[in-house]
Design an enzyme around this catalytic site. Structure first.
Site, mmCIF file in Angstrom:
data_model
loop_
_atom_site.group_PDB
_atom_site.id
_atom_site.type_symbol
_atom_site.label_atom_id
_atom_site.label_comp_id
_atom_site.label_asym_id
_atom_site.label_seq_id
_atom_site.Cartn_x
_atom_site.Cartn_y
_atom_site.Cartn_z
ATOM 1 N N TYR A 1 45.351 62.679 47.090
ATOM 2 C CA TYR A 1 46.746 62.419 46.741
ATOM 3 C C TYR A 1 46.973 60.932 46.939
ATOM 4 O O TYR A 1 47.261 60.468 48.043
ATOM 5 C CB TYR A 1 47.680 63.264 47.610
ATOM 6 C CG TYR A 1 49.151 62.995 47.397
ATOM 7 C CD1 TYR A 1 49.662 62.818 46.116
ATOM 8 C CD2 TYR A 1 50.020 62.912 48.478
ATOM 9 C CE1 TYR A 1 51.007 62.554 45.927
ATOM 10 C CE2 TYR A 1 51.374 62.660 48.298
ATOM 11 C CZ TYR A 1 51.857 62.475 47.015
ATOM 12 O OH TYR A 1 53.197 62.212 46.823
ATOM 13 N N ASP B 1 46.267 64.105 42.338
ATOM 14 C CA ASP B 1 47.395 63.316 41.861
ATOM 15 C C ASP B 1 47.093 61.852 42.168
ATOM 16 O O ASP B 1 47.212 61.409 43.305
ATOM 17 C CB ASP B 1 48.675 63.779 42.559
ATOM 18 C CG ASP B 1 49.896 62.962 42.171
ATOM 19 O OD1 ASP B 1 49.761 62.026 41.352
ATOM 20 O OD2 ASP B 1 50.982 63.248 42.697
#
Length: 268
Positions: free
Chosen positions: A108, A158
């Site tokens: 992330y 992400d």
């Protein structure tokens, strides 16, 4: 083997939606971001009952990553190397063994906004944008180390990076955003230049492919999205790629995440 990446934006709020998607999509591995939960509070029993092994690297209320795998996970490691003072839970990696072993890196990447620049035009030390850039430097170093080991591996999650203008419905709206600033994109290209294959763009071209729609201003209804969730495959992993897709329709369901799952199918 079907491996999915999904920023769920809070396991507590999304547990039912995630459970339903797992039942439908049947991924062998699910890499989750933004679980927003400490390890002890993650509802692991629910996923274990579905046949998944569960590994988490959590943090209260923010960040957090997890791996759900139908196959055993070996050599689990938490935290991106390179900064022992970094307390943000943004990285977990493990090896999964099918017909052959593949190293899974679930990330992330920091958002980086607001962009804080000094009079010299460089990121202010200690600011959020500086943290993003330094994190990407550490990611590059970890990628180099993994490439040297010669095991097939992927880095998915992400990335908070909009690689090209066609990865946004309104690219002009993202000029100056940390996801599309020249400094971020330069580090993205530097990472790719190590020899990675960006799975989605290796199979899909053109506009209109997004993985994130903001909750505000009716972005979903207007399809005002961006593509910031990516799979980077090492050369030996790219040889195994059979398919890659974005499960766009998930965004239109009840209480959705602002992201949708992206998945690859590997011949392992």
């Amino acid at each position: 083997m079907k491996i999915a990446s999904f920023n769920i934006n809070g396991i507590k709020a999304r547990v039912n939606a995630l459970s339903d998607w797992l039942d439908e999509a049947q991924p062998d591995v699910a890499l989750l971001q933004e679980i927003k939960s400490v390890d002890e509070a993650f509802p692991r029993e629910l996923f274990e009952e579905k046949g998944y092994n569960v590994e988490t690297h959590g943090q209260k209320s923010f960040n957090g990553v997890a791996i759900l795998s139908r196959l055993p996970l070996e050599d689990v490691s938490r935290g991106l190397p390179g900064d022992d003072s970094d307390e943000q839970a943004r990285w977990i990696e493990a090896t999964v063994v099918g017909k052959e072993a593949v190293r899974l890196c679930n990330l992330y990447l920091p958002n980086g906004n607001p962009v804080e620049l000094g009079d010299d035009g460089l990121a202010v030390p200690g600011g959020k944008f500086d943290y993003k850039l330094r994190w990407m430097d550490r990611l590059h170093a970890r990628a180099e180390a993994l490439l040297a080991e010669e095991m097939p591996f992927l880095m998915a999650g992400d990335y908070n990076i909009i690689p090209q203008p066609e990865d946004a419905r309104r690219p002009e709206a993202w000029i100056g955003d940390a996801a599309h600033r020249p400094e971020s994109l330069a580090l993205w290209r530097k990472l790719l230049n190590l020899g990675f294959t960006e799975a989605f763009r290796s199979r899909m071209r053109g506009e209109g492919h997004y993985s994130f729609w903001d909750y505000q201003a009716g972005a979903w209804n207007r399809d005002d999205g961006i593509r910031i969730d990516h799979f980077l495959l090492s050369p030996t992993c790219a040889d195994l790629l059979r398919d890659v897709q974005i499960d766009k329709e998930i965004r239109g369901r009840e209480k959705p995440s602002d992201h949708v799952p992206v998945w690859v199918e590997l011949a392992i």
